[in-house]
Design an enzyme around this catalytic site. Structure first.
Site, PDB file in Angstrom:
ATOM      1  N   VAL A  12       0.836  -1.206   0.000  1.00 22.70           N
ATOM      2  CA  VAL A  12       0.000   0.000   0.000  1.00 22.70           C
ATOM      3  C   VAL A  12       0.872   1.257   0.000  1.00 22.70           C
ATOM      4  CG1 VAL A  12      -1.858   1.236   1.171  1.00 22.70           C
ATOM      5  CG2 VAL A  12      -1.817  -1.267   1.227  1.00 22.70           C
ATOM      6  N   VAL A  41       9.475   4.977   5.737  1.00 23.44           N
ATOM      7  CA  VAL A  41      10.186   4.085   6.671  1.00 23.44           C
ATOM      8  C   VAL A  41       9.951   2.634   6.270  1.00 23.44           C
ATOM      9  CG1 VAL A  41      10.488   3.405   9.095  1.00 23.44           C
ATOM     10  CG2 VAL A  41       9.708   5.706   8.541  1.00 23.44           C
ATOM     11  N   ARG A  43      11.586  -1.660   7.059  1.00 24.53           N
ATOM     12  CA  ARG A  43      12.414  -2.450   7.978  1.00 24.53           C
ATOM     13  C   ARG A  43      13.761  -2.743   7.336  1.00 24.53           C
ATOM     14  NH1 ARG A  43       8.129  -6.780   9.716  1.00 24.53           N
ATOM     15  NH2 ARG A  43       7.965  -6.624   7.460  1.00 24.53           N
ATOM     16  N   LYS A 100      -6.622  -1.701  10.185  1.00 23.38           N
ATOM     17  CA  LYS A 100      -7.840  -2.074  10.921  1.00 23.38           C
ATOM     18  C   LYS A 100      -7.548  -2.846  12.201  1.00 23.38           C
ATOM     19  CE  LYS A 100      -6.647  -4.522   7.381  1.00 23.38           C
ATOM     20  NZ  LYS A 100      -6.774  -4.872   6.020  1.00 23.38           N
ATOM     21  N   GLU A 122      -9.964   5.895   6.218  1.00 24.12           N
ATOM     22  CA  GLU A 122     -10.899   5.405   5.205  1.00 24.12           C
ATOM     23  C   GLU A 122     -10.494   4.039   4.650  1.00 24.12           C
ATOM     24  OE1 GLU A 122     -14.008   6.953   3.877  1.00 24.12           O
ATOM     25  OE2 GLU A 122     -13.905   4.787   3.628  1.00 24.12           O
ATOM     26  N   LYS A 198     -12.636  -4.976  10.843  1.00 28.77           N
ATOM     27  CA  LYS A 198     -13.356  -3.955  10.054  1.00 28.77           C
ATOM     28  C   LYS A 198     -14.772  -3.760  10.584  1.00 28.77           C
ATOM     29  CE  LYS A 198     -10.643  -5.102   5.957  1.00 28.77           C
ATOM     30  NZ  LYS A 198     -10.511  -6.089   4.882  1.00 28.77           N
TER      31      LYS A 198
END
Ligand code: NAP
Ligand code: HSE
Length: 420
Positions: A12, A41, A43, A100, A122, A198
């Site tokens: 995402v 950022v 890992r 979520k 959202e 959710k």
């Protein structure tokens, strides 16, 4: 100009960075100012990535940067992002998240910490569908009677392929993972937990209910077999993983489970990674929302809508939709009191008297059988497939326990609910 820091540049996060670049013209025009990614950022800094933003592996470089206005949390998990988000808010930064799991556990504390700072989420429910804004703003004049939906793209992708192509669970899950739909731990998708996270977010906005995943009924799709699918098809149903929130008097029932849904219903036609949610308001009636429930770009579309809303100026509505508690506070309905119709699959000894014993158990719990089918099983066994009229969860659980105790029932009974 608004500067953002993206914590987590995976499926995402990378889409967010890319779309901010590719759709810069429309985004700048809509936000009224330029939106720039100052830093991301990750890992593992040595991993090759398809994004052209400066990266660090030190989250404090974002949290301590006075020039970053919005922290976009896209790392996943619960406790680590909680501390990141809390610190960002304490430093006066606005927050956008798609997480979520974080909100399922910490949404009320974070609402308090956020106060008047914008905190938007959202993308946390139903990927690219703007369901949070629909519930929090568009439907705010209504008492919400029910929310029923397919809110996990991965599970719906798997069930659709099982139903339409007769394929097995394992390889389809791998496909969903490769497409970027699944959670880092796909048990969350398959086991119903992601859908429950959710549902809890939606239930807060619709009903002001403060519940945790442990408080509600959650079942996954692991037990769905081709046998169940064949029965469902024969009786005009499809099988979907549903999240259901329903007002029952002064109570709200919350549940996530696979269900047999009549093929003629709109929700039954929501296939693949698509999500579909029906919301019934007391004044508006039924409204339906449909769109991609997972995937990098679809989710990033929702994340960026939040960033634009913040860039346009301030906070539009309280994070969870209520400025003050509902006076007639609603309570969570206990799981045992939920009423449903049921489908059962039983592997039994194929000999006289077995049907009578099964019927007796159901009768003792006052459960009325609606249809029954028997199919030859392996060796000396048969498979009984039956559906029931409506009864309480409590009665069904007792019946399942009693059925499994019968000598002639050879395996733990499988049960799914029937929704219409
Ligand atoms: P992902 O592909 O696994 O990406 C996670 C990113 O966070 C990676 O860049 C990872 O770094 C970074 N990260 C994880 N832990 C970190 C830590 N401790 N410190 C620094 N960086 C860390 O996950 P995703 O699919 O993008 O999902 C991100 C969030 O969006 C999750 O909360 C998920 O539930 C939610 N979401 C996802 C979708 C979807 O369709 N994928 C849809 C809606 C919501 P490395 O790259 O170095 O490992
Ligand atoms: N894993 C989630 C799903 C991502 O498949 O629905 C979107 O929240």
């Amino acid at each position: 100009m608004i500067q953002i820091g993206i914590v987590g540049v995976g499926t995402v996060g990378a889409s967010v960075a890319r779309i901010l670049e590719e759709n810069q013209d429309i985004i700048t025009a809509r936000a009224g100012k330029e939106i720039r990614v100052r830093k991301g950022v990750v890992r593992n800094l040595s991993r090759a990535r398809d994004v052209a933003i400066p990266l660090t592996d030190d989250v404090d470089e974002i949290l301590d940067d006075p020039d970053i206005d919005i922290v976009v949390e896209l790392m996943g998990g619960v406790e680590e992002p909680y501390h990141v988000v809390k610190k960002a808010l304490e430093k006066g930064k606005a927050v956008v998240t798609a997480n979520k799991a974080l909100l399922a556990y910490h949404r009320y504390e974070l609402q308090d910490v956020a106060g008047d700072l914008p905190f938007e989420f959202e993308a946390s429910v139903a990927g690219g569908i703007p369901i949070i804004k629909a519930l929090r703003e568009g439907l705010s004049a209504n008492h919400i009677e029910s929310i029923k939906g397919i809110i996990n793209g991965t599970a719906n992708y798997i069930l659709t392929k099982m139903m339409t192509e007769g394929v097995d669970f394992g390889p389809v899950l791998k496909e969903a993972q490769a497409l970027g739909y699944a959670e880092a731990d796909p048990t969350f998708d398959i086991g119903g937990f992601d859908a429950a996270h959710k549902l809890l977010i939606l239930a807060s906005i619709a009903y002001g209910i403060d519940a945790k995943p442990e408080d509600i009924l959650i079942e996954g799709i692991e037990q769905v077999t081709q046998e169940d699918i064949a029965f469902a098809k024969e009786f005009g149903y499809t099988i979907k993983l549903l999240g259901i929130a329903k007002k029952v008097g002064e109570f709200v029932e919350l549940r996530v489970h696979p269900a047999l849904v009549p093929q003629r219903e709109m929700i039954a036609k929501v296939d693949g990674v698509m999500n579909g949610i029906s919301v019934i308001g007391d004044k508006v009636g039924e409204t339906m929302y449909y769109g991609p429930g997972a995937g990098g770009d679809a989710t990033a579309s929702a994340v960026i809508s939040d960033i634009i809303a913040i860039a346009r100026g301030g906070k539009s509505s309280p994070m969870l939709g209520f400025k003050r508690p509902l006076e007639s506070g609603l309570q969570l309905l206990e799981r045992d009191a939920i009423v449903s119709r049921y489908y059962l699959r039983l592997v039994v000894e194929d000999k006289p008297g077995v049907l009578a014993k099964v019927s007796q158990v159901m009768g003792e719990q006052k459960i009325s059988i609606e249809t029954m089918l028997q199919r030859p099983g392996e060796g000396e066994t048969a498979t009984l497939l039956l559906s029931t009229h409506r009864c309480e969860e409590r009665a069904m659980q007792q019946a399942l326990h009693a059925l499994f105790g019968l000598e002639s029932v050879k395996e733990r009974p499988v049960m799914f609910r029937i929704e219409r």
